[in-house]
Design an enzyme around this catalytic site. Structure first.
Site, PDB file in Angstrom:
ATOM      1  CG  HIS A  68      -0.242   0.068   2.538  1.00 29.41           C
ATOM      2  ND1 HIS A  68       0.390   1.203   3.025  1.00 29.41           N
ATOM      3  CD2 HIS A  68      -0.046  -0.885   3.487  1.00 29.41           C
ATOM      4  CE1 HIS A  68       0.925   0.956   4.211  1.00 29.41           C
ATOM      5  NE2 HIS A  68       0.680  -0.312   4.517  1.00 29.41           N
TER       6      HIS A  68
ATOM      7  CG  ASP B  89       2.243 -19.281  14.667  1.00 35.08           C
ATOM      8  OD1 ASP B  89       2.652 -19.193  15.832  1.00 35.08           O
ATOM      9  OD2 ASP B  89       2.794 -19.959  13.784  1.00 35.08           O
TER      10      ASP B  89
ATOM     11  CB  SER C 162       2.409  -2.826   5.801  1.00 35.16           C
ATOM     12  OG  SER C 162       1.283  -2.491   6.549  1.00 35.16           O
TER      13      SER C 162
END
Length: 378
Positions: A201, A323, A338
């Site tokens: 992004h 997890d 990210s």
């Protein structure tokens, strides 16, 4: 676009029985995802459902999703990178009145300036640093100067006249501007020639929330010092600092990610994978690769809960961290992760892009195909 939305709404009413199950599925597949989507995303979801039922292709993007194939193997990322981005001009991030002897004067509003405007030039001279605006103001002695402004892709000139501040005894513009941004992200994949893709992004200005238009950028090594655990209503964050040793350059900041090139002497070999076509991605188990400390890149289990091939932003996947080790450490997805690559069935299928504020174990991901097909990667 309004007409198309009205037509789609009419069709949805006429075909209520046919659509009922599909719309219900959209609302219950992931309650957190639904809560985080805005009205337009929800409307687009209904539109996409209609398109799928009738086999309607809204644009060439959908055809590209089905046609993509690549035998090229890329190096797996999953490690942090420091990003230093320099704006193409300076961005107006705040407006305030100037205290003159005759009272407060809104110089910026008077000139028609808005937060988010980019000042490209002053009196025909390129602007790249915050201090240049103050310098021009002080030298103007109250005479009008010309700002060349970019707003929503359009460039135009504005005659601007500062005001004399009684408290600071100088001419001021009455605006706050920003010329750069810096932070930590994660590399998704890279080639042996050093070209890399990261984040999935754009880096946005913290105040305007707009994509930071850049003229150039540097990438550096990162020293991680810890992390803040994500909680409901509060996103966690990787903690660390950018070193002063640049390891490459950044040339693009957009909605598909941040792209750049590593210096040849900084290249590191890694596991190699092919990039999967979006059509290959399946709901179910997958793994992400990310770095939290000096132990290096680690693998963590996730589940792909929802796939939206028609999403035109960077929210193609709804993912959930399963997890226990990662959940115990960070609460799930945190800022700085990210770009962390997602691998399924031996291929890179996407990258982590967002975390849900009300559930840090869940978030969005972008297709790796979308990042790979960017013109900035080629």
């Amino acid at each position: 676009m309004k007409k198309s939305k009205i037509i789609l709404s009419f069709i949805s009413i006429v075909l209520t029985a046919a659509l009922m199950f599909s719309v219900f599925s959209l609302s219950v597949v992931n309650k957190t995802a639904t809560a985080d989507m805005n009205f337009n995303e929800a409307l687009n979801g209904i539109e996409n459902t209609i398109n799928r039922i009738f086999g309607i292709s809204t644009d060439n993007y959908n055809n590209k999703i089905n046609d993509f194939t690549s035998e090229e193997k890329v190096n797996l990322g999953g490690f942090p990178i420091g990003l230093k981005l320099y704006a193409d001009g300076v961005i107006i991030v705040g407006i305030e009145p100037v205290d003159t002897k005759d009272g407060s004067v809104d110089t910026a509003i008077r000139a028609g300036l808005k937060i988010g405007d980019i000042i490209k030039k002053v009196n025909g001279e390129d602007v790249s640093r915050n201090g240049q605006i103050s310098d021009f103001m002080e030298k103007s002695n109250g005479e009008p100067i010309v700002f060349t402004i970019e707003r929503s892709g359009k460039v135009f000139d504005v005659s601007f006249e500062g005001a004399y501040s009684e408290s600071e005894k100088k001419f001021k513009a009455g605006i706050w501007v920003r010329d750069s941004s810096a932070g930590i992200g994660t590399v998704t994949f890279y080639r042996e020639n050093g070209r890399f893709a990261s984040l999935g992004h754009a880096v946005c200005d913290i105040d305007t929330k707009m994509t930071l238009p850049i003229s150039k950028g540097d990438c550096t090594n990162v020293r991680l010092t810890g992390y803040t655990k994500g909680l409901s209503g509060s996103a966690g964050e990787l903690q660390g600092y950018l070193t002063n040793d640049p390891v490459g350059e950044i040339f693009s900041n957009g909605n598909k990610g941040v792209y750049g090139t590593f210096s040849s002497d900084c290249f590191k070999a890694s596991q190699q994978f092919c990039v999967a076509a979006a059509s290959e991605v399946r709901e179910g188990e997958a793994v992400i690769y990310t770095t939290l400390d000096d132990s290096g890149v680690q693998q963590y289990k996730i589940t792909i809960e929802k796939i939206d091939k028609y999403n035109k932003e960077n929210k193609h996947l709804v993912i959930k961290v399963t997890d226990r080790k990662l959940i115990e450490k960070t609460g799930g997805i945190i800022q700085g992760m990210s770009g962390s690559p997602i691998v399924q069935n031996g291929k890179i299928i996407g990258a982590v892009t967002h975390v849900f504020l009300n559930d840090s174990t869940s978030g969005y991901g972008i297709f790796a195909q979308t990042m790979f097909e960017s013109t900035q990667w080629k």
